[in-house]
Each structure stands twice: as structure tokens, then as C-alpha cells.
Design an enzyme around this catalytic site. Structure first.
Site, PDB file in Angstrom:
ATOM      1  N   SER A  58      48.297  60.527  51.048  1.00  0.00           N
ATOM      2  CA  SER A  58      46.989  59.958  51.396  1.00  0.00           C
ATOM      3  C   SER A  58      46.685  60.288  52.840  1.00  0.00           C
ATOM      4  O   SER A  58      47.601  60.445  53.659  1.00  0.00           O
ATOM      5  CB  SER A  58      47.002  58.436  51.210  1.00  0.00           C
ATOM      6  OG  SER A  58      45.841  57.844  51.777  1.00  0.00           O
ATOM      7  N   TYR A  78      51.410  50.540  52.670  1.00  0.00           N
ATOM      8  CA  TYR A  78      50.787  51.726  52.081  1.00  0.00           C
ATOM      9  C   TYR A  78      50.769  52.873  53.085  1.00  0.00           C
ATOM     10  O   TYR A  78      51.186  54.000  52.777  1.00  0.00           O
ATOM     11  CB  TYR A  78      49.368  51.400  51.624  1.00  0.00           C
ATOM     12  CG  TYR A  78      48.665  52.551  50.933  1.00  0.00           C
ATOM     13  CD1 TYR A  78      48.938  52.847  49.602  1.00  0.00           C
ATOM     14  CD2 TYR A  78      47.734  53.336  51.611  1.00  0.00           C
ATOM     15  CE1 TYR A  78      48.310  53.914  48.960  1.00  0.00           C
ATOM     16  CE2 TYR A  78      47.100  54.395  50.981  1.00  0.00           C
ATOM     17  CZ  TYR A  78      47.388  54.669  49.655  1.00  0.00           C
ATOM     18  OH  TYR A  78      46.771  55.733  49.029  1.00  0.00           O
TER      19      TYR A  78
END
Length: 254
Positions: free
Chosen positions: A147, A161
Site C-alpha cells: 500500500s 496497517y
């Protein structure tokens, strides 16, 4: 050149393949001729997606919870019942958790880091014999879905995350140097804003999100499919350990 991006005759396994980015990649691989196997924790959703994608080619549902060693073993066993080798593995299954710093729970750390960072390593390890078998003919591929939050910092308090995705990018480099010895090419993709159940902001407020993207829009299915096809095909054989950022320019604007 006409076969540069072809996946004809290749087998692919995509975790988290029932929805979002995983489904985008699965559809793209099918369009290029691959035999595709998708896995997801929720069996009903995985089966339904495979049924829908089967109109485009060979797509089989292999439900499994890859967050556990038993789940990884079950997936490897299920895949092995269909195929004797694996050409392309896409480690896409992932989770996110957001909470203020002072309230962020250990459970929100362990769940996310285990699935986003630990699982790609141990699933690849478990599938290595099948990848090596495919690599005897031509390079096998492992594509980790990271990401842009592992590259630059966004305003949301998604501590585990961001850490897991940054770790996955570095893990991709480390795995790549070892596995290229076995003719297995490891790379990563770092998506930006794509409409999905995980990125509800891009899904439900696309115009507002697009206004913050230099390209002026959120990512489309073809954008993700194209990036994955490039890395999975002959076109990406010499791309080793790199992370392909697919974000419309967001990381350059932050």
C-alpha cells in the site's frame, strides 16, 4: 512482442480474491489466459465470485483462512489437488484497523500485522515447492500487495496497517534476493485509492477522494489489473524486488 503480456497456460493463486483488488487482479489474469484460483476466508463470497468470474475463464474457489498455519496448510493442500505447480502467487489477503493512539488495542496490532506481513512470508514458504517446479521452465512470480501507506503517511491513525505495509515492502526486497536464486521473481504493488470494501472512502466518496489525487480520479479495475499482469507476465521477468506504485501520483503530492 505479441506474447509479452500473455498469461496463457499459467496458473495463478490469489488470496483475498473474492473482492476489491484481489478480484480486479483475478479478472485481469483470466482475460490474459491464466487458470485462476481465488481464496478468501468467507466461503460463500469466494464461491460466488468464482462462479461469476468463471464466465471469463477457468476460475476456482478455494476458501481458506490464511491467517493461521492450519489455514495455510489447508489452502496448499486444496490447490495441490488441482495443480502440480504454481506459476503466480498473489499475496493480497489483508486487514486494517484504525484507532486513536492512546486507545489502539493489541488485538488491532496482532490481527493486522499477522495477516498483512506474516502470512505472505509463510504462505510463500509453504508454496515454494510448487513455485520452484514451475520455475524450472520459466520464472515463477510472487506479487505482494502492499500500500502507499507503507511509503508515505496518511492522516488516519492506522498504526499497524502502515507498519505492516512498510514491512511488506522491505520483506519483498529480502525475499526477492533469495528466491531469484530459484528463478522465482518477487515484487510488490503499492495501490493508492481504489474503491473497495477496505477503502470505503474511495468507494463511497469517490469524487472527494479524486480531488486529492493528482491524476484527478480514483483507481479503476483496469489500472490494477494492468499492473499485476505486467509483473506476472514475461514483461516483468527482469523486475526483481521492486514495488510498483499505482496511485495516480498521490505519494508525490504528500
Amino acid at each position: 512482442m505479441k506474447d509479452l503480456f500473455s498469461l496463457q497456460g499459467r496458473t495463478a493463486l490469489i488470496t483475498g480474491g473474492s473482492r476489491g483488488i484481489g478480484r480486479m487482479i483475478a479478472a485481469g489474469f483470466l482475460a490474459q489466459g491464466a487458470r485462476v484460483y481465488i481464496s478468501a476466508r468467507k466461503a460463500a463470497a469466494c464461491n460466488q465470485t468464482a462462479k461469476e468470474l468463471s464466465s471469463q475463464g477457468h476460475c476456482v474457489s478455494l476458501p481458506a483462512d490464511v491467517s493461521t498455519p492450519d489455514g495455510i496448510a489447508a489452502l496448499v493442500s486444496a490447490f495441490s489437488a488441482h495443480e502440480s505447480q504454481l506459476d503466480i502467487l498473489v499475496n493480497n489477503a489483508g486487514a486494517a484497523w484504525g484507532a486513536p493512539f492512546d486507545d489502539f488495542p493489541e488485538s488491532g496490532w496482532d490481527k493486522v500485522v499477522d495477516l498483512n506481513l506474516k502470512t505472505p512470508f509463510f504462505l510463500t514458504q509453504a508454496l515454494a515447492p510448487l513455485l520452484r517446479k514451475a520455475a524450472a521452465q520459466r520464472p515463477a512470480k510472487v506479487i505482494n500487495i502492499a500500500s502507499i501507506d507503507g511509503i508515505s503517511v496518511n492522516p488516519m491513525e492506522t498504526y499497524s496497517y502502515a507498519a505492516s505495509k512498510a514491512g511488506l515492502i522491505q520483506l519483498t526486497r529480502r525475499m526477492a534476493l533469495r528466491l531469484i536464486e530459484d528463478n522465482i521473481v518477487v515484487t510488490a504493488i503499492a495501490p493508492g485509492a481504489f474503491a473497495s470494501d477496505m477503502n470505503k472512502d474511495a468507494r463511497d466518496h469517490g469524487e472527494a477522494v479524486a480531488a486529492r489525487v493528482p491524476a484527478g480520479r480514483v483507481g479503476e479495475d483496469a489500472d490494477m489489473a494492468g499492473a499485476a499482469i505486467y509483473l506476472a507476465s514475461r514483461a516483468g521477468d527482469y523486475v526483481v524486488g521492486s514495488t510498483l506504485v499505482v496511485d495516480g501520483g498521490v505519494t508525490h503530492a504528500r
